[in-house]
Structure formats: C-alpha cells, structure tokens
Enzyme design. Sequence first.
Site, PDB file in Angstrom:
ATOM      1  N   LEU A 150      -2.452 -16.801 -67.290  1.00 30.08           N
ATOM      2  CA  LEU A 150      -1.971 -15.583 -67.938  1.00 30.08           C
ATOM      3  C   LEU A 150      -0.735 -15.919 -68.736  1.00 30.08           C
ATOM      4  O   LEU A 150       0.153 -16.605 -68.264  1.00 30.08           O
ATOM      5  CB  LEU A 150      -1.602 -14.539 -66.882  1.00 30.08           C
ATOM      6  CG  LEU A 150      -2.748 -13.780 -66.251  1.00 30.08           C
ATOM      7  CD1 LEU A 150      -2.220 -12.912 -65.120  1.00 30.08           C
ATOM      8  CD2 LEU A 150      -3.440 -12.919 -67.295  1.00 30.08           C
ATOM      9  N   LYS A 151      -0.697 -15.448 -69.963  1.00 32.70           N
ATOM     10  CA  LYS A 151       0.467 -15.673 -70.790  1.00 32.70           C
ATOM     11  C   LYS A 151       1.513 -14.662 -70.347  1.00 32.70           C
ATOM     12  O   LYS A 151       1.458 -13.509 -70.740  1.00 32.70           O
ATOM     13  CB  LYS A 151       0.090 -15.468 -72.253  1.00 32.70           C
ATOM     14  CG  LYS A 151       0.869 -16.347 -73.183  1.00 32.70           C
ATOM     15  CD  LYS A 151       0.284 -16.281 -74.580  1.00 32.70           C
ATOM     16  CE  LYS A 151       1.254 -16.812 -75.595  1.00 32.70           C
ATOM     17  NZ  LYS A 151       2.637 -16.374 -75.451  1.00 32.70           N
TER      18      LYS A 151
END
Length: 627
Positions: A150-151
């Site tokens: 996940l960014k």
Amino acid sequence: GSHMDGTAEKQRDSLASRYKASTDYAKDAEGLTAPYVSQDPQETAALVRALDDAAKKGKKSGGFSVKKTRYAVASSPTGAEVDSWRFNDWDYKKPDLPTYARGLFTTRTQHGVPEIAVRGYDKFFNIDETRDTAWSAIRERTKGPYELTLKENGCIIFISGLEDGTLLVCSKHSTGDRSDVALSHSSAGEKHLEAQLERIGKTKEELARELRKRNATAVAELCDDSFEEHILAYGPDKAGLYLHGINLNIPEFITYPSPLVQKFAEDWGFRKTGLIIIDNIDDVKAFLEEVAETGAHDGRDVEGFVIRCKKSTNPGVGPYHDWFFKYKFEEPYLMYRQWRECTKALISGKQPKIKKHVKITEEYLLYARKRLAADPKLAKLYNQNHGIIKLRNDFLEYKNMKGTDAANLEDDGAASVTRDIILVPIATIGCGKTTLGVALTKLFGWGHIQNDNITGSKRPPRFTKAVLDELNEHPAVFADRNNSMRQERKQLLTDVKMQHTTARLVALHFVHDDINTVRKVTQERVIQRGDNHQTIQAATDVNKVIGIMEGFIHRFEPCDPEKDPDEGFDAVIDLDPTAGSRENLEVVIRELHRLYPNFVKEVPPAEAMDEAIKFAMESYKPDLRHI
Ligand code: IDP
C-alpha cells in the site's frame, strides 16, 4: 459503455476476495533469507567521485545534475558528517547513471573510508509513465512474485547505523533540525522511532548496530496527522512509522523480500505496511484495475500501490534484479487534492482553480466558505495542514455521499463542453506537430493555424488573434507553434484568456525525457523531408537546420502542470515524440474523448486514423520558409 456478464462478475468477486491487504505476511518470512552484500570501499569511492564530478559540472555536463549538501549528525559522539545527494527527478530516466537511488547519503569512517550511509529505493515510475512501465513491457520483462505494498501517504524516512553506533535518521534529502521549521521531517521521524523503541524496550544504538550488521537502510513512511496532514487520514490510532523496505547500502539496488520487511517491523516496533502477494502479472493488472475503480481497498481510501518484482533485460535468461513500479489511483484522491488546493486558495483570497468535478467542487467550496467564515481559527489551522480531512468528511456527510461517488458524479463542466478548444503543442521541430494538426483537421474539420505562416513583426499577438479568429469558424483550433519555452506558453494562455473566457486550452506535451532518441528521430525526419525539398539540399544547409533544431531543444522547458504558467492549461496530454504520429494521433483523440465526451463524441475507426496520417504525411508539403 462496457457491460459485464454474470461470469465476469463472478470472476471479479473471487479476485477481490482472494486478495486482502495484510500485515501478516511476516509469518511467511521463515523460509526466506535476507540478501547480504558488504560494502566495497573502492566501489563507493568511485561512486562518490562520479557524483562529485557531476555536482561540480552542474547542468553543463550534458549528463545528469546532482546537488550535494553536507549535514553534521547532531547525535554522533565522534562528530560524523553525511553528504546528501539529490538528483533532478527527470534525470532518473537517463541511461548510465552511477546509481538510481532516490535518497542517498554518503559519509566517511573515522579512518577516512568512504561509505554509503543511506540508500533509498531506485527511483520508480507510475504505470505507463515510461516505456518500461507499459503493461506490455512489464509482462514481458518481469517475474513474480509481485509484492503489492500500500502506498502509504506521508513522507519517507530512512534509518541506518553509522560506524560509531549512531542511529542516522533522514528524510529524502536532509537530516537533523532546521532553523526555519519547528520540527523537521527527520526529527519528527526520530521522535516516533524513540517512542516505538521505548515501547519494546530496545535502544537506538541496538537498532543502529543491527542495521549496520546487515549493511542496510530501513525505509519507512512517517504518517502522522498531528505532525503534518496529507490527503488520507492518520489519526492517533494509525500514526507512526510504516516500515516498507530494507535496502542494501550499495550502489546497485538490492532490497529485502516484503515478508522479511514485515518480520523486521515486528521485531523493532514499526507499523507494518499492508502487503498483497500475487504470483501472476495478469492477476496483478486485474486486481489493480478493480481497486482503481473505487480508489478504496478493504474499506479504506488508498493512494495507490507500489509493486515490487524482478526485471531482466534478457527475460527468461536473466539475470533478474529488483525493480519497482507504482500504480497511483486517480480518484477520489485527485478530487480531494483539488478540494484542498481550492480551499487554500479561498483562504488566501485567490481564485480557486477547478479543473475537474466542477459541480461538486463548487458545492464543496460553498460549504467550506461558510464553515471558514463561522470559525476564524479554521483557516489558520487549515493552512498548517490541519482539519483538511475533517472539513472534507463533514461536507460528504452533509451531502450524505461517499467520496468515490462524489468523484464519479457526472461532471457537468466537462460534459457540457462541445466547442472552443485550443490545442497547444509543447514541442521542438520535427516532433510531428504539423502532421498531427493536418490529420486532426482532416478527421474533424477543426481549424489549424501555423505560426510559420505568420511573418513580420509582433508575431505572438498576431498568432493569438489568428487562432481566436479561426475559433469563430471552427469548434477547435490547432495552434501550431513549438511553445517550447514557458514564456511562450504564458503569452498564449494569458492573451487567449483575456479575449475569450470560455476557451479551453489543452496542451499536447511532447515529452523530451529521452533527449538523445528525440534528437535522433526528429533530425532523421527533418533531413528526410529536406531530401525532397530544394531548400535544404546542401550539407551546409543541413548543418544550419540542425543548428536551429538544437536551439529549440536547448530552450525546451518541460510542461509542469503544477506550476505557473502550465497550470493554466485545462488539461495536458503527454505524447512521445519518438513514437510516431499515428500513435500520437490516437492518444490525442482518446484523451480528448475521455476529457470532453460531448466534444469528441467517439474515437474514429482505426482505418480513418491511418488514412488521416497517410494524408498528412503524403499530400501535405511542409513549408520550410520559417527555417
Ligand atoms: P513539426 O511540425 O513538429 O516540426 P512535422 O512537420 O509534422 O513536425 O514532421 C516533421 C517531418 O517528419 C515531416 O516530414 C513528417 O512527414 C515526418 N513525420 C511526421 N510524423 C512521422 C512519423 O510518425 N514517422 C515518420 N515521419 C514522420
């Protein structure tokens, strides 16, 4: 529109339920071994020398430019210093750099031995941003497992251990306190680190020694709304350092498999970054596209994913090396960002710039204006990046809407556009502007004004006038001029907007990152056209033409839609000057259709586009009068 039958829907469901972002992959770390390579002082010395040379030469070198900044490490008992090396972002697309690390610090031991102190990831690009990140290239050259992280939406923090046992904590390009802000990013990161280590009963020196033993840099995202709000929310229950990578401190990019990163996070009190491992690239693509539809995953807004895998220039044979790309979600993230920027404009008394989601954004601003008027403290806090998310959520709650639905609302602004479009190339000679202009004119009956046909003095205002006159006769006009300098774009944007309030200007940005190939391709094209043209047959003329072309390339300033004057464009369409005009024609048409569906109502059949380009290249005789 597209229609999904029952089978496809079932497949989709199973894909979504199969992959859930988990912070529990650490259990899979058992079978994995951490990569290890020690530092080679000679290799490091050569790297520092190459960087130093480039830093001294500056931009003149024609190669890359890098800026060196020295920092004293405050907590070092031996007075250690580190040098930060900062590259220009666009230079990472150039071949043969001594390293592609984004975030790099070097130092010297007490015996004067050069060392890499901190090593960031190799710079990575968004899907379709470079040739390497087109799906076709990814499918061909990479192999799994694909680790999707996940960014997280904060700022990057690097952590490593110096020779004297000092824990070095840096942000992307600096370390230590700063005089101009209350708390620097690296100091804020260090505070979190101290707190997390205290919770688990370990010391900074222990972490420093551990990282040093591994010759590694820990890479984490500092997410904390109480320090600095970004777009996504990180209240106290979510705030902290999210560990997402561990890199070896060598010029080459070698990074830990994500399950080992999660294991390290567990051992050292970091928050773990959500991770999804998918073996097959087609599943990766399907998964990302599905999540992109909503911008949310597992019930939470996400900015995007970083995809980690291995890539080879010789696929199937190898060797493979660590390689990342990213997949950023457009919405509702982009709408939120626009709301934030518009709110800040409101607060400072400027005109908010609304480019998309016009109706809902206007409604939001009306709401925001009332709230700001009712509570004077709100504006001040907002400017310090506090309360952004609350204001946004309050509005959505008041509208009884979800962010994704708001972003999906029919955009009346763009949907109502049926005419008055000005296409503005940003290019150099030979990129194919005129070819594109002629082809579009042929396909859609738009107007086309060539700067080359305007001679004499005061050309810029006369060019603008010719474009606007043409706009009276046609729904759109191709303003055929290079506009390679910001100054020229500023002139056109300002002059047009003063005289025509509803015209929309769309930039056709011929991206010049791969400058050597652009040079080669455009020169070949122009010399080729010269062969059929009496005016440039002599070799001296060829040199002269190349000289003029070089002048444009030298003056070329890339389009930056975040900054003045390019922020004045209503949209920017990126084109590849080396890709061929047929491909670029299709990109322009598809993008215009996407942006203004009632202006370009449909994309013409492939044959019609083939035909238009053929017509432009054959029947149209370029006019070299200007050259
Ligand atoms: P410019 O207006 O940007 O200077 P054009 O005059 O459109 O560029 O194109 C320069 C030359 O390159 C012309 O002779 C044109 O026919 C040719 N050309 C344009 N597009 C292509 C292409 O896709 N492949 C090969 N030649 C092309």
